[in-house]
Structure formats: structure tokens, C-alpha cells
Design an enzyme around this catalytic site. Structure first.
Site, mmCIF file in Angstrom:
data_model
loop_
_atom_site.group_PDB
_atom_site.id
_atom_site.type_symbol
_atom_site.label_atom_id
_atom_site.label_comp_id
_atom_site.label_asym_id
_atom_site.label_seq_id
_atom_site.Cartn_x
_atom_site.Cartn_y
_atom_site.Cartn_z
ATOM 1 N N GLU A 145 156.662 151.961 55.722
ATOM 2 C CA GLU A 145 154.879 151.204 56.138
ATOM 3 C C GLU A 145 154.547 151.082 54.787
ATOM 4 O O GLU A 145 154.539 152.177 53.754
ATOM 5 C CB GLU A 145 154.598 152.214 56.803
ATOM 6 N N GLU A 239 145.281 153.532 65.009
ATOM 7 C CA GLU A 239 145.358 154.446 63.360
ATOM 8 C C GLU A 239 143.468 154.238 62.666
ATOM 9 O O GLU A 239 143.499 153.490 61.585
ATOM 10 C CB GLU A 239 146.268 154.079 62.250
#
Ligand code: LER
Ligand code: MN
Length: 264
Positions: A145, A239
Site C-alpha cells: 500500500e 477503511e
């Protein structure tokens, strides 16, 4: 499931059974877990829970290694880099038993003081080569990420990260495209997704201010159109902050997702 991450972007907190029940009730297909360590949840218990609610495990985070222990893959101390790697390998094993990839985000760390940028990328590359191969042996990709400049000075954008990943031996590392980080770092979220194409493996589906999708200023229509265009078949994972509360955040994300998905 990590009390030390209090204030962080997690929709549900603490009550795993209750959270799975609520997610399933709202129509979610899967859940993503953020655990302090792989022993924090009994696998048989998690399997029962997922089966009962017809949920899959989408992914498991590894950021607790940073949040709790301050371990990173680019720490100047070799023993700490080793702990970071061991921790991520153990989360890969945990997830793989459910067909779920692990995520390396904040565990990439940052370069500072005596560690040069080149050195940090060398250590990170060596670790991802080994961890990517380990994940492959367990039949899952590894998600990596890019995160915004206030959290790392290593990988901030999708395009740069794809180019750097191409220099590694492993082909088993896929990108996690987090729309919150992308809103800060990319010229255009949809263009960056289009350019990254088949390298995108997972999406953190959240708004510009880390509130649930629809609570900020990201225009999700071109984002979802780009994901369709590149044939993205992974999860859009919520998220976000539990804003204004967990149940409302989960509901709002689903409402926004359905609105965009049906219009696209
Ligand atoms: C984790 O997925 C993430 O997005 C990071 O900002 C955590 O620090
Ligand atoms: Mn994220």
C-alpha cells in the site's frame, strides 16, 4: 482489534462477532481484519463466524507491528527489521488459511537519520521479495500500500510504486489503492488506477477526509468507472473512521457503493 490504534480508520472496533453480524446484515461480502497478532483470534472461531454469516476474509492488516511494537522493514536495526518481517510472515500464514492476502502499508516505514533513501528501498525490496515468495507458496498475493507523505517518504503514489515493484524478483506483490492516500498524492485518482491496471489488487474505499464514502469530496463515479475499465475483481474495503458511529459508517459506505455501482 488493536486498542493501540484508537482513533484510527476502522469501521468496527473490538466486538468481532457483533461486527461480522452487522456487516453481513448490511450486505457486505467480506471483512478485513486488523489484529494485534495472529494469535489474537482463534482460527476455528473465525471460520465459524465467517461461515455463519456467509462472509469471506478479504485481507489482514499488518500495521500492528508498527502501531504496537514500532517495527518496520526499513528500521536501522537489523534485529527490528527481522521482527517486522517475521510478524508479516505470520500474518501472511494466518490470512492464507482463509485465502486472504496480508497488507504491507505502514510497515514499510520511512528513511531518516543514518538510513539513506537508497538503503531503505534496498531493505524494503529484499523484504518484499522474500515475503512475496512466501505468500506465493501459500497461494495468495501480498498487498503493498502506497501511503501519503505524512506517513512515509518511501512509496506515496501508485505509478512510482508499480515502476519500483517491477525491479524486484517477485511478481506476487499487488497494489492496495487507498483512496484517502490517493486523494492526497495523485494528480487524478481515476487516471492513476487506469495506469496501474492489473497491478491493483485491493482498494480501501473511503472518502477524502477518511470519513465513510460519500462523506467527503471524492467523486466516486469516475473511480468506479476506472476500476471497471481495468477489470478490477477484488474487494472495495471500507477503511474509514467510524463516523459518526460504526453502524452509520458501514451503512453509508454501502449506500454510496450501491448508488455508484448501479449508475455505472
Ligand atoms: C492502512 O491501510 C493505511 O491506510 C495507513 O494509513 C495506516 O497508517
Ligand atoms: Mn489503507
Amino acid at each position: 482489534m488493536v486498542p493501540q490504534a484508537k482513533g484510527g480508520p476502522f469501521v468496527f472496533w473490538g466486538d468481532l462477532a457483533g461486527s461480522c453480524a452487522q456487516a453481513a446484515e448490511l450486505g457486505y461480502a467480506a471483512v478485513e481484519l486488523f489484529l494485534p497478532d495472529p494469535d489474537a483470534v482463534q482460527k476455528t472461531q473465525l471460520r465459524d463466524l465467517l461461515d455463519r454469516h456467509r462472509l469471506k476474509l478479504a485481507a489482514v492488516g499488518t500495521g500492528a507491528g508498527w502501531v504496537i511494537h514500532r517495527w518496520t522493514l526499513t528500521h536501522p536495526n537489523a534485529a527490528i527489521r527481522g521482527q517486522a518481517k517475521k510478524f508479516i510472515a505470520s500474518m501472511i500464514d494466518f490470512g492464507a488459511d482463509f485465502g486472504a492476502p496480508a497488507i504491507v502499508g505502514s510497515m514499510q516505514g520511512r528513511y531518516e537519520n543514518e538510513v539513506t533513501r537508497e538503503q531503505a528501498f534496498r531493505w524494503l525490496g529484499e523484504a518484499l521479495n522474500d515475503l512475496g515468495a512466501h505468500a506465493e507458496s501459500r497461494g495468495v498475493p501480498l498487498f503493498f500500500e502506497p501511503i501519503n507523505r505524512y506517513e512515509t517518504n518511501l512509496c506515496n503514489r501508485l505509478g512510482d510504486t508499480v515502476a519500483w515493484l517491477a525491479s524486484l524478483h517477485t511478481r506476487n506483490v499487488k497494489l492496495l489503492a487507498d483512496l484517502f492516500h490517493m486523494n492526497i498524492e495523485e494528480v487524478s485518482i481515476s487516471e492513476a488506477l487506469r495506469a496501474a491496471g492489473s497491478h491493483v489488487g485491493h482498494v480501501h474505499f473511503v472518502d477524502s477526509n477518511r470519513r465513510p464514502a460519500g462523506g467527503g469530496h471524492i467523486d466516486f463515479t469516475p473511480v468506479v468507472a476506472a476500476l471497471r475499465e481495468i477489470g478490477f475483481a477484488g474487494y472495495l474495503s471500507a477503511e474509514s473512521f467510524p463516523y459518526p458511529d460504526s453502524q452509520s459508517a458501514a451503512q453509508q459506505t454501502m449506500t454510496t457503493f450501491r448508488r455508484i455501482a448501479s449508475a455505472n
